[in-house]
Design an enzyme around this catalytic site. Structure first.
Site, PDB file in Angstrom:
ATOM      1  N   GLU A  89       0.804  -1.235   0.000  1.00  0.00           N
ATOM      2  CA  GLU A  89       0.000   0.000   0.000  1.00  0.00           C
ATOM      3  C   GLU A  89       0.835   1.283   0.000  1.00  0.00           C
ATOM      4  O   GLU A  89       0.598   2.186   0.794  1.00  0.00           O
ATOM      5  CB  GLU A  89      -0.980  -0.014   1.178  1.00  0.00           C
ATOM      6  N   GLU A 138      -6.209 -11.088  -0.107  1.00  0.00           N
ATOM      7  CA  GLU A 138      -7.152 -10.421   0.804  1.00  0.00           C
ATOM      8  C   GLU A 138      -8.579 -10.348   0.252  1.00  0.00           C
ATOM      9  O   GLU A 138      -9.231  -9.299   0.296  1.00  0.00           O
ATOM     10  CB  GLU A 138      -6.639  -9.025   1.161  1.00  0.00           C
ATOM     11  N   TRP A 146      -9.542 -13.378   2.912  1.00  0.00           N
ATOM     12  CA  TRP A 146      -9.043 -12.658   4.095  1.00  0.00           C
ATOM     13  C   TRP A 146      -9.829 -13.030   5.355  1.00  0.00           C
ATOM     14  O   TRP A 146     -10.570 -12.218   5.908  1.00  0.00           O
ATOM     15  CB  TRP A 146      -9.041 -11.155   3.853  1.00  0.00           C
TER      16      TRP A 146
HETATM   17  O1  G3I Z   1      -3.856  -8.279  19.116  1.00  0.00           O
HETATM   18  C1  G3I Z   1      -4.618  -7.253  19.745  1.00  0.00           C
HETATM   19  C2  G3I Z   1      -5.260  -7.796  20.943  1.00  0.00           C
HETATM   20  O2  G3I Z   1      -4.270  -8.175  21.867  1.00  0.00           O
HETATM   21  C3  G3I Z   1      -6.207  -6.756  21.521  1.00  0.00           C
HETATM   22  O3  G3I Z   1      -6.903  -7.298  22.588  1.00  0.00           O
HETATM   23  C4  G3I Z   1      -7.185  -6.260  20.455  1.00  0.00           C
HETATM   24  C5  G3I Z   1      -8.081  -5.162  20.976  1.00  0.00           C
HETATM   25  O4  G3I Z   1      -8.559  -4.366  19.921  1.00  0.00           O
HETATM   26  O5  G3I Z   1      -6.475  -5.792  19.399  1.00  0.00           O
HETATM   27  C6  G3I Z   1      -5.679  -6.788  18.802  1.00  0.00           C
HETATM   28  O6  G3I Z   1      -5.032  -6.331  17.668  1.00  0.00           O
HETATM   29  C7  G3I Z   1      -5.818  -6.040  16.574  1.00  0.00           C
HETATM   30  C8  G3I Z   1      -5.496  -7.027  15.469  1.00  0.00           C
HETATM   31  O7  G3I Z   1      -6.159  -6.669  14.283  1.00  0.00           O
HETATM   32  C9  G3I Z   1      -5.905  -8.460  15.813  1.00  0.00           C
HETATM   33  O8  G3I Z   1      -7.276  -8.546  15.962  1.00  0.00           O
HETATM   34  C10 G3I Z   1      -5.521  -4.635  16.140  1.00  0.00           C
HETATM   35  O9  G3I Z   1      -5.997  -3.734  17.106  1.00  0.00           O
HETATM   36  C11 G3I Z   1      -6.149  -4.343  14.795  1.00  0.00           C
HETATM   37  O10 G3I Z   1      -5.681  -3.090  14.342  1.00  0.00           O
HETATM   38  C12 G3I Z   1      -5.748  -5.400  13.813  1.00  0.00           C
HETATM   39  O11 G3I Z   1      -6.392  -5.128  12.601  1.00  0.00           O
HETATM   40  C13 G3I Z   1      -5.804  -5.724  11.475  1.00  0.00           C
HETATM   41  C14 G3I Z   1      -5.399  -4.627  10.478  1.00  0.00           C
HETATM   42  O12 G3I Z   1      -4.961  -5.235   9.274  1.00  0.00           O
HETATM   43  C15 G3I Z   1      -4.278  -3.770  11.042  1.00  0.00           C
HETATM   44  O13 G3I Z   1      -3.098  -4.513  11.184  1.00  0.00           O
HETATM   45  C16 G3I Z   1      -6.848  -6.640  10.852  1.00  0.00           C
HETATM   46  O14 G3I Z   1      -7.072  -7.751  11.720  1.00  0.00           O
HETATM   47  C17 G3I Z   1      -6.364  -7.152   9.501  1.00  0.00           C
HETATM   48  O15 G3I Z   1      -7.396  -7.849   8.864  1.00  0.00           O
HETATM   49  C18 G3I Z   1      -5.958  -5.977   8.640  1.00  0.00           C
HETATM   50  O16 G3I Z   1      -5.469  -6.484   7.430  1.00  0.00           O
HETATM   51  C19 G3I Z   1      -5.103  -5.496   6.460  1.00  0.00           C
HETATM   52  C20 G3I Z   1      -3.912  -6.031   5.699  1.00  0.00           C
HETATM   53  O17 G3I Z   1      -2.874  -6.341   6.610  1.00  0.00           O
HETATM   54  C21 G3I Z   1      -3.467  -5.043   4.624  1.00  0.00           C
HETATM   55  N1  G3I Z   1      -4.551  -4.673   3.765  1.00  0.00           N
HETATM   56  C22 G3I Z   1      -5.757  -4.186   4.421  1.00  0.00           C
HETATM   57  C23 G3I Z   1      -6.232  -5.182   5.463  1.00  0.00           C
HETATM   58  C24 G3I Z   1      -7.478  -4.667   6.142  1.00  0.00           C
HETATM   59  O18 G3I Z   1      -7.221  -3.511   6.881  1.00  0.00           O
END
Ligand code: G3I
Length: 449
Positions: free
Chosen positions: A254, A360, A409
């Site tokens: 990205e 994804e 995804w």
């Molecule tokens: O691991 C912590 C956990 O310990 C905590 O209790 C919880 C509370 O909110 O958060 C957890 O982390 C979260 C993680 O997902 C696991 O659920 C993060 O806050 C959250 O920001 C994270 O979101 C991920 C996001 O990327 C940011 O990294 C999404 O699952 C994931 O699907 C998303 O994937 C992205 C790709 O990497 C790139 N392209 C877009 C796509 C969607 O945004």
């Protein structure tokens, strides 16, 4: 006078009897009709048939994609039919439908008939086929996973359906890079070890992404050269650790803005415009055989972004930067992109002689802001299924040499990032909350025909 009154009453009774279709008293219970096998089956229609029920005025016909009639084909939820048959139209070829019928007379309605199953002509896809079986060895069918969801029913589903996995979060910089020169491999190792043990491919995601920069890096006070050295060492450490176990990496994720232009990330700021080329080069030096991808989203519908993504790729290729493929993130909607928009985007990857990864993949069904749903309607469900089918069809039609994988995804609807992101109910994936295959899964299979 009395004689004249009797004559009038007799006339009224005669008139009422004449209006009813037969002589059966209206208090009689309507018999249950018997439905007969369909005839005149085409790829878009069939004739549903049933036996005559004495005293019925009309029949109520249900047609569904599911044998328990949890939803209905549009206009076939108790459709009133005056005949003993009806041609059910606007159907999908090679698809299994079910119908049943009730007899009716005014408000009086019989029990349901037996259920008749009918498959429209065209190629029928057995909905119980695992995705990876249907895809054969033409390309990987992948899923985003997490280390805490690899056992029990997850394990059964992953090993049955998928030939590739990607860590949804646990192989990102934020998860692994705990400080300068320090790494936490626990979760990433768990995912890679699981894949190796089960003979499953691993697509690595993602070495450099502005959305997963550890907080200590964001507040890093060293020089730009020291920052660049950190990124070099990180890429080298991660790629080296998984040589022979991870087949491919999203090297940079990205890097182009929505609406076009280079995204102003910490990497751009500290390492300069050449940072993308450097990251690819370092990844190649760490593993000469791993496939290196550039990965981005919305490139089929955001044409300014599309132009800049392919300009970036052309620039990398013109400078002999080692890039093997492009990941088109398929975070899409039930009605967008169109097949043509998608095809145009795909063709741009192929024209550059690069491998294509539909990375994804998820399809939002509840993406229409002016018509927000609380429950999934049959129409939306069907449109979403067709979008899955279309995406897979487009991918399946590209030459083998460009194929790599389609990665979904997530696995279960209720665990999709979409629900958190858009803060409303949705059903974007291939399996329901109880690990059951959904009709979207059938759409995926149909796309592989
Ligand atoms: O691991 C912590 C956990 O310990 C905590 O209790 C919880 C509370 O909110 O958060 C957890 O982390 C979260 C993680 O997902 C696991 O659920 C993060 O806050 C959250 O920001 C994270 O979101 C991920 C996001 O990327 C940011 O990294 C999404 O699952 C994931 O699907 C998303 O994937 C992205 C790709 O990497 C790139 N392209 C877009 C796509 C969607 O945004």
């Amino acid at each position: 006078m009395k004689k004249k009154f009797v004559l009038i009453c007799t006339g009224i009774v005669f008139f009422l009897n004449a209006c009813s279709k037969d002589d059966t008293p209206s208090s009689a219970i309507l018999a249950t009709p018997v439905a007969n096998p369909a005839t005149e089956i085409t790829d878009a229609s069939f004739k549903a048939k049933w036996n005559f029920v004495s005293s019925a005025q009309n029949y109520l016909l249900d047609v569904s994609l599911s044998p328990d009639f949890t939803d209905f084909v549009t206009n076939y939820n108790a459709k009133s039919v005056n005949d003993l048959n009806d041609i059910v139209m606007n159907l999908t070829g090679g698809t299994q439908y079910y119908y049943r019928v009730r007899a009716a007379r005014g408000t009086e309605i019989s029990n349901y008939s037996n259920v008749i199953s009918v498959i429209t002509s065209g190629t029928f896809v057995n909905p119980d086929t695992p995705l990876k079986v249907k895809a054969a060895n033409n390309f990987f069918v992948g899923a985003a996973v997490s280390s805490s969801r690899l056992s029990g029913a997850y394990n059964t589903l992953i090993t049955t359906e998928f030939s590739s996995i990607t860590a949804e979060n646990e192989m990102k910089m934020e998860a692994i890079f705990t400080g300068p020169g320090t790494y936490n491999w626990t979760q990433a190792d768990a995912i890679v070890d699981y894949a190796v043990a089960n003979n499953i491919n691993v697509h690595g995601h993602a070495l450099v992404w502005h959305g997963s920069v550890p907080s200590w890096m964001n507040s890093y006070t060293g020089t730009d050269a020291e920052f660049e050295q950190l990124v070099h060492d990180y890429i080298t450490a991660v790629v080296t650790r998984y040589v022979g176990k991870v087949t491919s990496w999203d090297v940079v994720n990205e890097a182009i803005n929505d609406g076009g232009g280079t995204r102003n990330t910490i990497f751009l700021q500290k390492m300069g415009a050449n940072y993308i080329a450097k990251c690819f080069q370092w990844a190649r030096e760490a593993d000469p055989n791993v496939l290196l991808f550039y990965n981005d989203y919305n490139t089929s519908t955001d044409i300014s972004k599309q132009n800049d993504v392919y300009a970036l790729i052309d620039n990398l290729k013109a400078n002999n930067v080692p890039i093997d493929g492009v990941g088109l993130q398929m975070h899409i909607k039930y009605d967008s992109p169109t097949r043509q928009e998608l095809q145009t985007d795909v063709d741009k990857v192929l024209a550059r002689n690069l491998k294509l990864h539909f990375s994804e993949l998820d399809v939002r069904a509840n993406s229409n802001d002016s018509q927000v749903l609380n429950t999934l309607t049959p129409e939306r469900k069907s449109a979403q299924k067709m979008k899955y089918r279309e995406v897979v069809e487009v991918y399946n039609a590209i030459p083998t040499t460009y194929k790599y994988a389609i990665t979904v995804w997530g696995i279960k609807d209720n665990e999709s990032w979409i629900l958190n992101q858009f803060n409303r109910v949705d059903w974007p994936l291939l399996f329901d909350n109880s690990f059951n295959r959904k009709v979207t899964h059938t759409g995926f299979l149909e796309g592989l025909e």
